[in-house]
Design an enzyme around this catalytic site. Structure first.
Site, PDB file in Angstrom:
ATOM      1  N   LYS A  36      20.651  -6.095   1.370  1.00  0.00           N
ATOM      2  CA  LYS A  36      20.356  -6.109   3.089  1.00  0.00           C
ATOM      3  C   LYS A  36      19.151  -6.875   3.177  1.00  0.00           C
ATOM      4  CE  LYS A  36      18.239  -1.796   4.246  1.00  0.00           C
ATOM      5  NZ  LYS A  36      17.001  -2.400   4.270  1.00  0.00           N
ATOM      6  N   THR A  37      17.986  -6.520   2.363  1.00  0.00           N
ATOM      7  CA  THR A  37      16.556  -7.223   2.556  1.00  0.00           C
ATOM      8  C   THR A  37      16.835  -8.731   2.156  1.00  0.00           C
ATOM      9  OG1 THR A  37      15.644  -5.179   1.679  1.00  0.00           O
ATOM     10  CG2 THR A  37      14.208  -7.215   2.000  1.00  0.00           C
ATOM     11  N   ASP A 223      15.741  -4.172  10.905  1.00  0.00           N
ATOM     12  CA  ASP A 223      16.137  -3.521   9.582  1.00  0.00           C
ATOM     13  C   ASP A 223      16.330  -1.927   9.869  1.00  0.00           C
ATOM     14  OD1 ASP A 223      16.522  -3.317   7.053  1.00  0.00           O
ATOM     15  OD2 ASP A 223      14.768  -3.321   6.284  1.00  0.00           O
ATOM     16  N   GLU A 224      17.208  -1.312   8.870  1.00  0.00           N
ATOM     17  CA  GLU A 224      17.441  -0.128   9.154  1.00  0.00           C
ATOM     18  C   GLU A 224      17.585   0.485  10.368  1.00  0.00           C
ATOM     19  OE1 GLU A 224      17.591   1.504   6.396  1.00  0.00           O
ATOM     20  OE2 GLU A 224      16.233   0.878   4.860  1.00  0.00           O
ATOM     21  N   GLN A 254      23.515   6.218   5.739  1.00  0.00           N
ATOM     22  CA  GLN A 254      21.978   6.645   5.396  1.00  0.00           C
ATOM     23  C   GLN A 254      21.190   6.930   6.455  1.00  0.00           C
ATOM     24  OE1 GLN A 254      20.473   4.056   1.990  1.00  0.00           O
ATOM     25  NE2 GLN A 254      22.164   2.675   2.250  1.00  0.00           N
ATOM     26  N   ARG A 603      20.342   5.902  -5.139  1.00  0.00           N
ATOM     27  CA  ARG A 603      19.051   5.478  -5.753  1.00  0.00           C
ATOM     28  C   ARG A 603      19.221   5.173  -7.249  1.00  0.00           C
ATOM     29  NH1 ARG A 603      17.992   3.426  -1.591  1.00  0.00           N
ATOM     30  NH2 ARG A 603      20.243   4.257  -1.260  1.00  0.00           N
TER      31      ARG A 603
END
Length: 718
Positions: A36-37, A223-224, A254, A603
């Site tokens: 995503k980044t 973002d997020e 998330q 993770r």
């Protein structure tokens, strides 16, 4: 202009679609590890380097300085061939500070306001509790700070909280909220929540300011987005309500900050809030093995509040995840330490390994085991640099120089170092300041008539010194000015006179503060003391974590979000620990705990170890029940270590009191009355032997039925 083919070359089809999507609302559902980044960075580069949008007209916001910095670096690298500068990429709070510094005067606040952090908030609440005589032991300052923050996250005003109060307790909390806000206003200060709320208010009450920012930021990227709260949602709606060029990237699976005000409905309802939304799913995972993804997918599938997506990967199948059943938390910690040492012996660097836990309290036993094993470790969320005593003392001086009305800074600076001004003098100063509505520093310059002798002279000298330093600020570089403050205040000399190893370490930390100011001056054109203090106030735990840490990383699952490690340990997988006991009564809370488990699992890049303990102090060393999340994982992707077995896991939680075995040599009999250190008196309703131990089932009046290990529970027979 950028070479569009080169910009898109390394993207998969959905990523390419997200990067090149046209104007209008865009929702990118980005699964864990799906890049995503990269997508956000490439979309910004596409807007500026291919479509020719002016960098001034783009705003990108995220949640941590670390994430903002990483995104800014990527964008700068992508734009370098075109010679285009990056746009504003900042956290929500940093963007709001920038707006408020320019325009807060429109809603009656001074531009030089101070930002109060958590310690400052705690100090204000403690002061308010003393003034209102809130001595009830069921209230702690931290819990009341949380209550105030929760009200602000719901965008409730003091008046609304007062009207909604039911009964004396809620009325006292409302009164504290009012006193807290009055103290903030008197100190020309705002807290973190206010940075968002005041921006919403500014845009509501100053239409010309809102119109200017709508014209400035014609493309907004978030973002997020699943972690946004109500105020952040309002800001995005205010900024993009007309042009609707808003791109949000996030993953409902998330969303783990509900306790901090995050509202998962913001992302779930995005298509309703912005009709005509283009929805793109990023489902290819580049991080984890197939087995790890299968485990994560099986767990999160039990949640109802989510948007369907199916993560897949071209990565190797990988090793099964290991599940270890420990006798107690000490054996669990030893297992972690021994496995870490084995990984190290196999050539894995320390910084490839992370250990996650649900709450900070779980770290102590783990730390003990790591120290015994000679394993270096770094704890994310421990005492941070800017929270160390000497740093907070120095910052109090700097804040008071910038904002003479900052009473919290005054109370700290006036005693750093000590000046012979005792508590009685400061209490007297507080009384007069409250009665006359004045700041403490202005009173110190001309103390009350009954504050005489050495304390009175010390107060006058202190106020004069602050005024002198404030006058010297102009024309002095930021690092040099901080150095001067440390000398003129006597703080540095006071530490030198201690002549101890601790004082030496504190002096080194002060030099590091000056180095931080040098870095700030080097990276910020026209750096100011106000800007330096703003940056420090907005630092978070993860911002201070170094990717090249010279040790394994220990952190809570909340801190782990957004990070990745080749080798991951997920500890404490028991009911009441994870999911946490506080979440057990609510479907929404359990779903959030499951999302947190999903975050922890995803993770891991290569290997995942999970553990639970049959006995743990938090359970009073009763028999712990394995987490429901463990039982939701597919057996074919798990390896059971030691005595742990899937059947064992399911049977570890008693569903009924075991019957008495009839053994004559058992130390307790059914019907005996016993006392437990935490739960008080109870009646023994079952006794059975378990290897070398005896399991006793006791019915307590306080908590009901508990099965306990006689070896650990320290029961006293009455």
């Amino acid at each position: 202009m950028l070479d569009r083919d080169a910009l898109l070359r390394d993207l998969n089809p959905p990523q390419r679609e997200a990067v090149t999507a046209g104007d209008g609302p865009l929702l990118v559902l980005a699964g864990a590890g799906s890049g995503k980044t990269r997508v956000i960075a490439h979309r910004i580069a596409w807007l500026l380097g291919v479509r020719g949008v002016d960098p001034r007209h783009v705003l990108a916001v995220t949640f941590t300085n670390k994430a903002a910095g990483e995104m800014a670096r990527r964008v700068a690298d992508l734009l370098l061939p075109a010679g285009v500068r990056a746009p504003l990429i900042a956290t929500f709070h940093a963007a709001c500070v920038r707006i408020l510094r320019q325009h807060i005067k429109h809603i009656g606040y001074p531009p030089h306001f101070t930002i109060y952090d958590e310690d400052d908030r705690l100090a204000l609440v403690k002061e308010g509790m003393r003034e209102l005589d809130l001595a009830d032991r069921t209230w702690t300052p931290a819990s009341l700070v949380h209550r105030i923050s929760a009200a602000k996250n719901q965008m409730l005003t003091v008046e609304e909280v007062e009207r909604a109060a039911r009964g004396p307790r809620e009325e006292k909390i409302a009164a504290l909220f009012r006193r807290y806000q009055e103290r903030l206003a008197a100190a020309a200060a705002v807290d973190f929540d206010d940075l968002l709320l005041l921006t919403v208010r500014l845009f509501d009450e100053a239409p010309a300011v809102l119109a200017w920012y709508r014209g400035l930021w014609t493309h907004v990227l978030v973002d997020e987005y699943q972690d946004t709260n109500r105020a952040q949602y309002r800001i995005i709606r205010q900024l993009t309500g007309e042009h609707r060029n808003v791109c949000v990237v996030g993953d409902p699976d998330q969303s783990v900050y509900r306790w901090r005000g995050a509202d998962i409905r913001n992302i779930l309802d995005f298509e309703t809030d912005f009709p005509g939304t283009c929805v793109i799913r990023l489902e290819q995972n580049y991080r984890s093995t197939r087995r790890i993804l299968a485990i994560a997918a099986a767990v999160i599938a039990h949640n109802l509040a989510r948007k369907d997506k199916t993560l897949w990967t071209e990565n190797a199948e990988g090793e099964p995840a290991a599940v270890y059943r420990a006798w107690d938390e000490h054996e669990e910690a030893n297992f972690v330490a021994q496995t870490v040492l084995a990984a190290r012996a196999a050539g894995r660097p320390w910084d490839e390994i992370a250990v996650f836990y649900r709450t900070n309290a779980q770290s102590r036993v783990l730390e003990d085991a790591l120290r015994r094993g000679g394993i270096p470790y770094v704890i994310v969320g421990s005492v941070r640099f800017y929270e160390r005593r000497e740093i907070r003392d120095a910052l109090a001086w700097l804040r008071l120089i910038v904002n003479p009305a900052d009473d919290v800074a005054f109370r700290r600076a006036v005693q750093a170092p000590g000046r012979g001004i005792g508590r009685a003098t400061l209490v007297r100063l507080d009384e007069v300041a409250t009665r006359e509505g004045r700041g403490l520093l202005s009173l110190a310059a001309a103390p009350p008539a009954d504050v005489t002798g050495k304390p009175g002279r010390a107060l006058e000298d202190f106020a004069a010194l602050v005024a002198t330093l404030a006058a010297r600020r102009e024309g002095t570089t930021l690092p040099a000015f901080i150095d001067e403050v440390l000398n003129a205040s006597g703080y540095r000399e006071d530490l030198k006179q201690e002549r101890s190893a601790e004082a030496e370490a504190r002096l080194e930390n002060l030099e590091e503060l000056i180095a931080a100011a040098e870095d700030h001056a080097r990276t910020e054109g026209g750096a100011t003391l106000e800007g330096f203090l703003d940056g420090i106030a907005l630092v978070s735990d993860v911002d201070e974590w170094k990717d090249d840490a010279r040790g394994i990383t220990l952190m809570t699952l909340h801190s782990a979000k957004g990070l990745e490690f080749p080798l991951v340990f997920l500890t404490g997988l028991e009911e009441g620990v994870f999911p946490h006991a506080r979440s057990m009564g609510s479907v929404d809370d359990v779903e959030e705990e499951r999302r947190l488990c999903y975050v922890g699992i995803t993770r891991a890049k290569e290997r995942l170890w999970m553990s639970y303990a049959l006995h743990r102090r938090i359970h009073g060393y009763g028999l712990g029940e394995p987490s429901r999340f463990l039982l939701e994982m597919p057996e074919e992707h798990l390896t059971l270590l030691g005595a742990a077995g899937r059947a064992d896991a399911r049977e570890a939680a008693p569903v009924a009191a075991p019957a008495a075995t009839g053994d004559d040599d058992l130390p307790l009999k059914v019907g005996a009355r016993v006392r437990h250190g935490r739960w008080g008196e109870g009646l023994v309703v079952g006794v059975e032997r378990s290897g070398d131990d005896v399991l006793v089932t006791v019915r307590f009046a306080s908590v009901g039925r508990k099965q306990l290990s006689l070896q650990y529970a320290q029961l006293e027979e009455l």
